[in-house]
Motif scaffolding. Structure first.
Motif, short mmCIF file in Angstrom:
data_model
loop_
_atom_site.label_atom_id
_atom_site.label_comp_id
_atom_site.label_asym_id
_atom_site.label_seq_id
_atom_site.Cartn_x
_atom_site.Cartn_y
_atom_site.Cartn_z
N ARG A 183 0.75 -1.21 0.08
CA ARG A 183 0.10 0.21 0.08
C ARG A 183 1.00 1.25 0.15
N ILE A 184 2.03 1.33 0.65
CA ILE A 184 2.92 2.55 0.79
C ILE A 184 3.49 2.43 -0.53
N ASP A 185 3.94 1.55 -1.14
CA ASP A 185 4.57 1.63 -2.65
C ASP A 185 3.59 2.05 -3.66
N TYR A 215 1.47 6.00 -1.77
CA TYR A 215 1.99 6.93 -0.74
C TYR A 215 2.56 8.14 -1.73
N ASP A 216 3.17 8.01 -2.86
CA ASP A 216 3.50 9.04 -3.68
C ASP A 216 2.79 9.13 -4.94
N GLN A 227 -3.32 7.06 0.06
CA GLN A 227 -3.95 7.81 -1.11
C GLN A 227 -3.85 9.26 -1.09
N PRO A 228 -2.98 10.12 -1.52
CA PRO A 228 -3.30 11.56 -1.20
C PRO A 228 -4.54 12.07 -2.19
N ILE A 280 -0.99 16.64 4.78
CA ILE A 280 0.62 16.79 4.19
C ILE A 280 0.98 18.45 4.16
N GLU A 281 0.04 19.45 3.28
CA GLU A 281 0.35 20.55 3.49
C GLU A 281 -1.09 21.30 3.39
#
Length: 284
Positions: free
Chosen positions: A51-53, A56-57, A81-82, A198-199
């Motif tokens: 899930r991270i792979d 995340y990005d 998920q962003p 995140i921001e």
């Protein structure tokens, strides 16, 4: 008359050795269960790494696409998920208590974010050094006012903690349903998921934001194999004990056999005794 000791492997049929075998079976079953549990833990860790792979990005999605349902969240597919949100922070800040952080135990700072379409999702704006459940202190990081763009990563709503309840603006977990009740929100609230900040633009002071999780599956594989090695060690130990007892029994049996042979040889050399002759006369 002396009874000769057991010879061969017959001792394995005694209650004592049957008990040993039963203990080995019970021990092996427990080890297999614990080994499989460790394999399951490893599978969960590897799924989290995947899930991270994958997420995340990843490129940001809209919240409605990533989370089609207000109450449900597909954690396997969408954790980390962003998402990009546009709207404004509303209401008061809430604190999820008993959270470990950089300076000990504190709280996670939570606030409702109302999107332009009127739906609401809670945002975790970071860890703050606030403990206890008495009074919300002054000087908490304030969210931006007015129209704001937020970039956040999706997390599943945490389960309720039995026996723990909200106290004022302190909540025991980041549970969307409980947060909505405490905040007095009734409709169009995402209770199955929340956003981990995140921001945000315009930028504002935040708590300590979460860092990237480690890609570590842990020692579960070695622990799992260890339990199977324990079965092997126990089996070898029992086999060794059986072998030693086999040698002991047979050595003792051989000693008795040789003593009987020597006694018979001495008797043959001496000839028949008076008692033997009387027995022979009586039998004739």
């Amino acid at each position: 008359m002396t009874t000769a000791p057991q010879v061969g492997w017959s001792f394995l049929r005694t209650r004592r050795w049957i008990g040993y075998f039963a203990l080995l079976i019970v021990f092996s079953i427990a080890c297999v269960w614990l080994g499989n549990w460790q394999f399951e833990r490893r599978a969960e860790a590897r799924a989290e790494i995947a899930r991270i792979d994958n997420n995340y990005d990843a490129a940001p999605m809209t919240l409605s696409d990533a989370v089609p349902s207000f109450t449900d969240f597909d954690e396997d597919a969408r954790k980390w998920q962003p998402v990009e949100l546009r709207g404004q922070y509303v209401g008061e800040e809430y604190l999820a208590r008993n959270r470990p952080g950089v300076n000990g135990v504190g709280s996670n700072l939570l606030q409702a974010f109302e999107l332009d379409n009127g739906t609401v999702v809670f945002i975790d704006r970071g860890w703050v050094p606030v403990s206890g459940t008495d009074v919300v202190p002054e000087g908490l990081p304030a969210a931006p006012e007015g129209e704001t763009t937020v970039l956040a990563r999706l997390r599943a709503s945490e389960p309720e903690i039995p026996g723990r309840t909200s106290v004022g603006r302190f909540v025991p977990s980041i549970n969307g349903t409980e947060l909505a009740q405490v905040a007095g929100l009734e409709e169009d609230v995402y209770t199955g998921a929340y956003g981990q900040l995140i921001e945000e633009h315009p930028a504002a002071e935040t708590g300590v934001l979460a860092v990237r999780p480690e890609r570590d599956e842990g020692p579960h594989l070695s622990y799992a194999l260890q339990w199977y090695v324990f079965i092997l060690i126990a089996t070898i130990g029992l086999a060794y004990g059986a072998r030693q007892e086999f040698r002991s029994f047979n050595a003792e049996g051989e000693s008795v056999r040789r003593e009987d042979e020597r006694r018979a040889e001495r008797k043959r050399k001496r000839g028949p005794s008076d008692a033997d002759e009387e027995d022979a006369l009586l039998g004739s």
